[in-house]
Design a protein around this motif. Structure first.
Motif, mmCIF file in Angstrom:
data_model
loop_
_atom_site.group_PDB
_atom_site.id
_atom_site.type_symbol
_atom_site.label_atom_id
_atom_site.label_comp_id
_atom_site.label_asym_id
_atom_site.label_seq_id
_atom_site.Cartn_x
_atom_site.Cartn_y
_atom_site.Cartn_z
ATOM 1 N N LEU A 1 29.696 -2.987 33.124
ATOM 2 C CA LEU A 1 29.777 -4.024 32.228
ATOM 3 C C LEU A 1 31.190 -4.289 31.552
ATOM 4 N N PRO A 2 31.351 -5.449 31.019
ATOM 5 C CA PRO A 2 32.367 -5.890 30.218
ATOM 6 C C PRO A 2 32.525 -5.047 29.165
ATOM 7 N N GLY A 3 33.701 -4.997 28.596
ATOM 8 C CA GLY A 3 34.442 -4.494 27.282
ATOM 9 C C GLY A 3 33.454 -4.736 26.351
ATOM 10 N N THR B 1 23.846 -3.033 24.352
ATOM 11 C CA THR B 1 23.994 -4.166 23.287
ATOM 12 C C THR B 1 25.501 -4.514 23.735
ATOM 13 N N PHE B 2 25.525 -6.303 23.386
ATOM 14 C CA PHE B 2 26.844 -6.847 23.500
ATOM 15 C C PHE B 2 27.358 -7.393 22.254
ATOM 16 N N ARG B 3 28.349 -7.312 22.058
ATOM 17 C CA ARG B 3 29.139 -7.900 21.085
ATOM 18 C C ARG B 3 29.420 -9.620 21.367
ATOM 19 N N THR B 4 28.864 -10.268 20.663
ATOM 20 C CA THR B 4 29.247 -11.740 21.044
ATOM 21 C C THR B 4 29.592 -12.445 19.897
ATOM 22 N N GLU B 5 30.226 -13.830 19.929
ATOM 23 C CA GLU B 5 30.555 -14.447 19.030
ATOM 24 C C GLU B 5 29.377 -14.683 17.805
ATOM 25 N N GLY C 1 10.941 -8.346 36.994
ATOM 26 C CA GLY C 1 10.886 -9.037 35.369
ATOM 27 C C GLY C 1 11.688 -10.180 35.534
ATOM 28 N N GLU C 2 11.280 -11.156 34.554
ATOM 29 C CA GLU C 2 12.027 -12.289 34.442
ATOM 30 C C GLU C 2 13.398 -12.346 34.357
ATOM 31 N N SER C 3 14.114 -13.537 34.645
ATOM 32 C CA SER C 3 15.412 -13.671 34.469
ATOM 33 C C SER C 3 15.899 -13.393 32.931
ATOM 34 N N GLY C 4 16.933 -12.477 32.916
ATOM 35 C CA GLY C 4 17.426 -12.300 31.673
ATOM 36 C C GLY C 4 16.776 -11.267 30.883
ATOM 37 N N CYS C 5 15.904 -10.514 31.472
ATOM 38 C CA CYS C 5 15.129 -9.320 31.036
ATOM 39 C C CYS C 5 16.100 -7.998 30.857
ATOM 40 N N GLY C 6 17.369 -7.988 31.466
ATOM 41 C CA GLY C 6 17.920 -6.986 31.544
ATOM 42 C C GLY C 6 18.297 -6.154 32.757
ATOM 43 N N LYS C 7 17.551 -6.656 33.712
ATOM 44 C CA LYS C 7 17.647 -5.749 35.005
ATOM 45 C C LYS C 7 18.935 -5.409 35.526
ATOM 46 N N SER C 8 19.873 -6.660 35.500
ATOM 47 C CA SER C 8 21.094 -6.500 36.126
ATOM 48 C C SER C 8 22.151 -5.608 35.110
ATOM 49 N N VAL C 9 21.896 -5.839 33.907
ATOM 50 C CA VAL C 9 22.567 -5.097 32.686
ATOM 51 C C VAL C 9 22.364 -3.616 32.762
ATOM 52 N N THR C 10 20.918 -3.272 33.026
ATOM 53 C CA THR C 10 20.827 -1.647 33.360
ATOM 54 C C THR C 10 21.604 -1.223 34.733
ATOM 55 N N THR D 1 25.758 -9.218 17.265
ATOM 56 C CA THR D 1 25.506 -8.144 18.411
ATOM 57 C C THR D 1 24.003 -8.614 18.900
ATOM 58 N N VAL D 2 23.904 -8.806 20.181
ATOM 59 C CA VAL D 2 22.798 -8.906 20.940
ATOM 60 C C VAL D 2 22.266 -7.577 21.861
ATOM 61 N N SER D 3 21.191 -7.267 21.736
ATOM 62 C CA SER D 3 20.453 -6.159 22.559
ATOM 63 C C SER D 3 20.354 -6.718 23.585
ATOM 64 N N ALA D 4 20.551 -6.245 24.820
ATOM 65 C CA ALA D 4 20.065 -6.660 26.425
ATOM 66 C C ALA D 4 19.294 -5.463 27.160
ATOM 67 N N VAL D 5 19.209 -4.487 26.593
ATOM 68 C CA VAL D 5 18.578 -3.140 27.207
ATOM 69 C C VAL D 5 18.198 -2.201 26.042
ATOM 70 N N ASP E 1 21.062 -5.125 43.921
ATOM 71 C CA ASP E 1 20.831 -6.280 42.639
ATOM 72 C C ASP E 1 20.417 -7.741 43.453
ATOM 73 N N GLU E 2 18.993 -7.980 43.714
ATOM 74 C CA GLU E 2 18.673 -8.981 44.290
ATOM 75 C C GLU E 2 19.372 -9.212 45.673
ATOM 76 N N PRO E 3 19.236 -8.235 46.607
ATOM 77 C CA PRO E 3 19.943 -8.359 47.710
ATOM 78 C C PRO E 3 19.418 -9.381 48.808
ATOM 79 N N THR F 1 14.732 -7.302 41.895
ATOM 80 C CA THR F 1 14.284 -8.501 42.634
ATOM 81 C C THR F 1 13.479 -9.278 41.501
ATOM 82 N N HIS F 2 13.150 -10.575 41.908
ATOM 83 C CA HIS F 2 12.425 -11.250 41.259
ATOM 84 C C HIS F 2 11.024 -11.720 42.250
ATOM 85 N N ASP F 3 11.306 -11.113 43.452
ATOM 86 C CA ASP F 3 10.421 -11.440 44.306
ATOM 87 C C ASP F 3 9.291 -10.380 44.509
HETATM 88 N N1 ATP Z 1 28.553 -9.972 29.035
HETATM 89 C C1 ATP Z 1 27.374 -10.379 28.376
HETATM 90 N N2 ATP Z 1 27.585 -10.610 26.915
HETATM 91 C C2 ATP Z 1 26.359 -10.840 26.397
HETATM 92 N N3 ATP Z 1 25.104 -10.851 26.691
HETATM 93 C C3 ATP Z 1 24.935 -10.682 27.771
HETATM 94 C C4 ATP Z 1 26.317 -10.251 28.676
HETATM 95 N N4 ATP Z 1 25.480 -9.954 30.047
HETATM 96 C C5 ATP Z 1 24.246 -9.961 30.108
HETATM 97 N N5 ATP Z 1 23.757 -10.594 28.809
HETATM 98 C C6 ATP Z 1 22.558 -10.637 28.252
HETATM 99 O O1 ATP Z 1 21.703 -9.583 28.486
HETATM 100 C C7 ATP Z 1 20.550 -9.970 29.065
HETATM 101 C C8 ATP Z 1 19.974 -9.621 30.167
HETATM 102 O O2 ATP Z 1 20.987 -9.959 31.256
HETATM 103 P P1 ATP Z 1 20.756 -9.496 32.772
HETATM 104 O O3 ATP Z 1 21.927 -10.112 33.644
HETATM 105 O O4 ATP Z 1 20.511 -8.078 32.879
HETATM 106 O O5 ATP Z 1 19.298 -10.290 33.335
HETATM 107 P P2 ATP Z 1 18.562 -10.086 34.726
HETATM 108 O O6 ATP Z 1 17.268 -9.426 34.341
HETATM 109 O O7 ATP Z 1 19.522 -9.660 35.721
HETATM 110 O O8 ATP Z 1 18.372 -11.582 34.892
HETATM 111 P P3 ATP Z 1 18.477 -12.362 36.500
HETATM 112 O O9 ATP Z 1 17.014 -12.091 36.974
HETATM 113 O O10 ATP Z 1 18.782 -13.751 36.006
HETATM 114 O O11 ATP Z 1 19.555 -11.668 37.048
HETATM 115 C C9 ATP Z 1 20.444 -11.415 29.123
HETATM 116 O O12 ATP Z 1 19.761 -12.024 27.907
HETATM 117 C C10 ATP Z 1 22.185 -11.797 29.202
HETATM 118 O O13 ATP Z 1 22.054 -12.940 28.101
#
Ligand code: ATP
Ligand code: SF4
Ligand code: MG
Lengths: 354, 295, 317
Positions: free
Chosen positions: A70-72, A25-29, A53-62, A32-36, A190-192, A223-225
């Motif tokens: 990940l940031p603080g 989860t991320f603390r934001t302004e 998975g689609e953009s924003g589905c949490g691949k990179s965060v995972t 709290t948002v859940s990413a994974v 990550d999307e090499p 990957t997206h591909d």
């Molecule tokens: N530092 C952050 N603070 C708040 N939310 C974040 C942060 N980093 C990522 N997120 C959120 O986490 C979710 C997942 O992001 P992530 O980068 O893992 O997506 P992704 O699947 O890798 O997408 P892409 O294919 O575009 O790379 C997104 O909704 C994003 O907004």
């Protein structure tokens, strides 16, 4: 919510990386948002697992959460064991020993991911100096070897060049050389190939496959591909809105997608195959949901043609999927009404064409 | 490439309501509000100082020289000639603000058109760049020295020297913003539609560059206040006996041991004014920054 | 690299020529007869004629310019009408003081500014950052000549720790020299330190969030290496440019600082010249400043290209 913890028939014996119940989860302004959300993932020695998975589905965060990158503002829970070492919540010094040595990364944008003011040789040598205690001279010599290993011509001169002097594909090879310098057990890519053009992509994938074959490196490739997945992965993990919705061996997934989201993806892409870059997927209509708003529903329900009240009322667990004979082993999906379609398409025939 | 999802990129013309959001952000920033209040008070005092000041700033009283602060009738004391320090501070602040505004206006009038032209017309870019380099080669004090030599020392010449010294940095900022705006779709479309250059500049570029120009103006003011103080201190700016914070410090320097308050107070006023402008400028920049409070 | 340097050298040279023209025309723009201004006390017809001839004022404007340039190139900047000394020898005495003061101020300001800027960026959102930011804002807003006055009042006069004014040469008495010049250098450096701190902080914030810093972390480097080798090195490129651009402000500041601390430098010479209408000195001062500014910024560009390989090594990509 994950039921797959009970028995995991899909997993071979030697797990290099074992991720369970990983949530971020991320603390934001705006709160709290859940990413994974409770992600399970595993990687056997020498295995290549694709994450789509689609953009924003949490691949990179995972992926980033594994190395503590990940940031603080991120809070990571669950477990991620790398050869028995727990990474979640590990101290910085422990993570520092793991990063670059046992767990290495390749990032999407090879231009911005390399430091513009240091020579590529220096950037590769750095890893060796910090982890293997090599002298600068020794490290440089190793860097030349590594550049050769990833297929860079005249490595002895390239070692002193700067990133801006190299093409995108060359830079990505440098990234790979840097990543494999200490012979990591797990390579997270990550999307090499996303930023590269088609012919260059194929070369990079070839390098990765070669590394796996020669060094036994396990690779987690994001990957997206779908073409890339079909090309290189042994198994596939499909993510949607922060959750794993389907997991299967690659040919099984392409032949018998079960989750409606996966089925939709594949239907929109009739020939995912070696010709990466030639099949442009249509987007699935609808918006990616904000994950935290749907704890008790299938996150895909708003966009799914098969959705009913069950789907909107409770989240489907990841369950083993039958129907494919022996090849279905290790196929799990989280869908109340799995697709029954069987695709007899090119993807399944491509296995020998390595 | 079978791409699961491609993020659509659209460049829209800046939406209305920007101003509202800007004001809301500023209202929520306690530092911005504090500095704004300080500035408003300073402006009111400066404007009203001819009536507010208890004494005429040039009225000497040799029977009450070097009265310390708190002396009845002289809240902040008197100087070597028995002039009321409070009155002189008020009128000095007024002069500072006057010079600052004049300098800022000079800088903007010269630099904004040049910056727009350099960013918009490729042909002019090199010429204007050389001009900028040339101006930079004359530091503001040297400019002021030259101007004082040619035209004599005065408030107006000080303001011109300060303003000209700020021209290069304003040109640079406006130029790069113009370059950026010119590359945006709605501006490019307008150009492609055959709109005249001046029309595009006036209709699209300038309005969207206002925030950048505003920030530059805010940055120019505190620098000008400090610049005026320096020039007057050296005798290159406002001429005695007219009250100026800089000249007050110059006089006080000679008597600093006897009347330290006269050496301390004008500096405090200069610093508070400059600090208020700088803090407000920072807040403005943060509020305008789409990335949120960054710098 | 070569092309870049040639371009920059050409631009600098052009600017230098333009600056010389400006100075030259500025002198012609003086009110009244320049010969009167240049002659100083001796205003007899014979004296004026001598002055006209010495400065080439009896020739056409282009010829005068040529005269001015060739003499300047030979180090002949005229004679001070007040002291009767050649301006070049006055500069020879004054410049070392100013250069020493400025160099010391730049060194101190860079150390403090870069250090505080890095700290503020790394400790983002913590008290250390607020403190550093606040200090930088004050440093930007405080009139430094006033700080100088206060320092003299409360440090020199009151405690006797530092001399309130005066100067001894670095070569005669190095320690005494440092004793005399350290306080002025600190005062002169405050504004520059504030500017450098703010610039360092903001470019460090950019670098720290750059992809290559993530890569560096992912390699398992220690924070020191990540911050120093990867983030700071990139930020310094911006900082170096800023220092170059601040040079004008520094020269202005040096003039005032010397005035306050009674240092016998370039600044004092300048101010004295203005009040004594010593036009040959003013002309030389303006010319020397412009030249110094242009040359130093060209050197900064060289330095820039040493730090940044994207300029140093002309890339095909
Ligand atoms: N530092 C952050 N603070 C708040 N939310 C974040 C942060 N980093 C990522 N997120 C959120 O986490 C979710 C997942 O992001 P992530 O980068 O893992 O997506 P992704 O699947 O890798 O997408 P892409 O294919 O575009 O790379 C997104 O909704 C994003 O907004
Ligand atoms: S659970 Fe229901 S809504 Fe979700 S994918 Fe399956 S059928 Fe569609
Ligand atoms: Mg990603």
């Amino acid at each position: 919510m994950s039921t797959s913890t009970a028995a995991r028939p899909e997993e071979p014996a030697e797990q290099v990386l074992d991720v369970r119940d990983l949530s971020v989860t991320f603390r934001t302004e705006s709160g709290t948002v859940s990413a994974v959300d409770h992600v399970d993932l595993s990687l056997a020695r020498g295995e290549i697992v694709g994450v789509v998975g689609e953009s924003g589905c949490g691949k990179s965060v995972t992926a980033m959460s594994l190395g503590g990158l990940l940031p603080g503002s991120a809070r990571v829970t669950g477990s991620a064991r790398l050869h028995g070492t727990e990474l979640v919540g590990a101290s910085e010094p422990v993570l520092r020993k793991v990063r670059g040595r046992e767990l290495a990364y390749i990032f999407q944008e090879p231009m911005s991911s390399l430091n513009p003011v240091l020579s590529v040789g220096r950037q590769i040598a750095e890893v060796l100096q910090v982890h293997e205690g090599l002298s600068r001279k020794q490290a440089r010599a190793r860097a030349v070897e590594l550049l050769a290993l990833v297929g860079i011509p005249s490595p002895a001169t390239r070692v002193d060049t700067y990133p801006h002097q190299l093409s995108g594909g060359m830079r990505q090879r440098v990234m790979i050389a840097m990543a494999v310098a200490c012979g990591p057990q797990v390579l997270v890519a990550d999307e090499p190939t996303t930023a590269l053009d088609v012919t260059v992509q194929a070369g990079i994938l070839e390098v990765l496959r070669d590394l796996r074959d020669r060094l036994g490196t396990s690779i987690l490739i994001i990957t997206h591909d779908l073409g890339v997945i079909a090309d290189i992965a042994d198994r596939v993990v499909v993510m949607y809105a922060g959750r794993v919705v389907e997991r299967a061996p690659v040919h099984e997934l392409f032949a018998r997608p079960r989750h409606q989201y996966t089925a939709g993806l594949l239907a929109a892409s009739p020939t995912p195959g070696r010709h990466a870059g030639t099949d442009r997927l249509q987007e699935i209509p609808g918006l990616v949901p904000v994950l935290s708003t749907q704890p008790d529903a299938c996150t895909f329900a708003d966009r799914c043609h098969a959705a009913d009240d069950l789907c909107r009322g409770s989240a489907p667990p990841l369950e083993p999927q039958g129907g494919g004979g022996t090849s279905a082993a290790g196929h799990v999906a989280a869908c109340w009404h799995p697709s029954t379609e069987t695709r007899t398409l090119a993807a399944t025939n491509q296995e020998p064409a390595r | 490439m079978s791409v699961v999802e491609a993020t659509p990129v659209t460049v829209a013309a800046p939406e209305p309501g920007r101003g509202v959001r800007l004001v809301r952000r500023l209202l929520h920033n306690p530092l911005a509000m504090t500095s704004l209040v300080v500035l408003l008070v300073a402006v009111v005092v400066a404007v009203a100082s001819p009536w507010l000041a208890p004494y005429s700033p040039e009225q000497t009283d040799f029977s009450h020289t070097f009265s310390p602060p708190g002396t009845p009738g002289h809240l902040l004391g008197t100087d070597d000639l028995g002039r009321d320090v409070l009155s002189r501070l008020m009128l000095g602040a007024r002069a500072s603000l006057e010079v600052a505004l004049l300098a800022m206006a000079t800088a903007m009038v010269v630099a904004v058109p040049l910056g727009l032209a350099a960013g918009y017309f490729r042909r002019w870019d090199a010429v204007i760049s050389r001009f900028t380099d040339l101006l930079l080669a004359f530091p503001f004090l040297i400019l002021a020295v030259g101007l004082a030599a040619i035209r004599g020392a005065s408030l107006g010449n000080a303001a011109i020297a300060i303003g000209i010294a700020q021209v290069p940095s304003v040109i640079r900022v406006v130029r790069s913003d113009t370059l950026h705006l010119k590359s945006l779709d709605f501006v490019a479309a307008s150009i492609a539609d055959g709109a005249g250059d001046l029309w595009v500049l006036g209709r699209h570029v300038l309005p969207n560059a206002t925030s950048v120009i505003l920030v530059q103006a805010t940055v120019a003011l505190p620098a000008a206040i400090l610049g005026e103080a320096v020039l007057s201190f050296l005798g290159l700016g406002i001429q005695p006996p007219s009250p100026s914070l800089g000249t007050m410090l110059a006089t006080a320097q000679q008597f600093a041991a006897r009347a330290p308050w006269a050496a301390v107070l004008p500096g405090v006023v200069i610093m508070v004014l400059a600090l208020a402008f700088n803090v407000f400028g920072d807040a403005l920049r943060d509020a305008l920054d789409p990335r949120g409070s960054r710098r | 690299m070569a092309r870049y340097l040639i371009t920059r050298a050409g631009q600098s040279l052009l600017t230098l020529v333009l600056a010389t023209v400006v100075v030259f025309l500025g002198m012609r723009a003086l009110p009244g007869d320049p010969a009167l201004a240049l002659a100083g006390e001796d205003r007899s017809p014979a004296g004026l004629a001598a002055v006209r001839h010495e400065y080439g004022l009896d020739q056409s404007l282009p010829a005068q310019f040529l005269h001015f340039v060739t003499h300047a190139l030979h180090g002949d900047l005229g004679t001070s009408v007040r002291t009767g000394l050649p301006v070049s020898s006055m500069l020879g005495a004054a410049l070392p003081v100013t250069v020493e003061l400025s160099v010391l101020a730049i060194v101190l300001a860079t150390l403090v500014g870069v250090g505080a800027g890095v700290l503020a960026a790394v400790r983002r959102g913590r008290p250390a950052e607020w403190f550093a930011n606040g200090l930088a804002l004050v440093g930007l807003s405080v009139p430094h000549f006033w700080l100088g006055l206060l320092a003299i009042l409360y440090l020199s006069v009151a405690t006797g720790l530092f001399p309130a004014s005066g100067f001894v040469s670095l070569f005669d008495d190095p320690l005494g020299n440092l004793h005399h010049i350290i306080l002025p250098a600190v005062i002169l450096g405050t504004g520059l330190a504030a500017v450098i701190m703010r610039q360092t902080r903001s470019s460090m914030l950019d670098s720290l969030s750059a992809d290559y810093v993530r890569t560096a972390k992912a390699k398992g480097l220690r924070p020191g290496a990540v911050i120093g080798r990867h983030a700071l090195r990139n930020s310094l490129i911006v900082v170096v440019t800023i220092v170059g651009l601040q040079l004008g402000g520094l020269i202005s500041g040096a003039v005032v600082t010397e005035q306050i601390f009674g240092l016998p430098g370039f600044g004092k010479m300048t101010i004295d010249a203005v009040f004594q209408r010593d036009y040959p000195v003013i002309q030389a001062v303006v010319l020397i400043t412009a030249t110094a500014y242009i040359v130093i910024n060209f050197l900064v560009d060289l330095l820039y290209s040493v730090i940044d390989p994207r300029i140093r090594v002309a890339g095909e990509a």
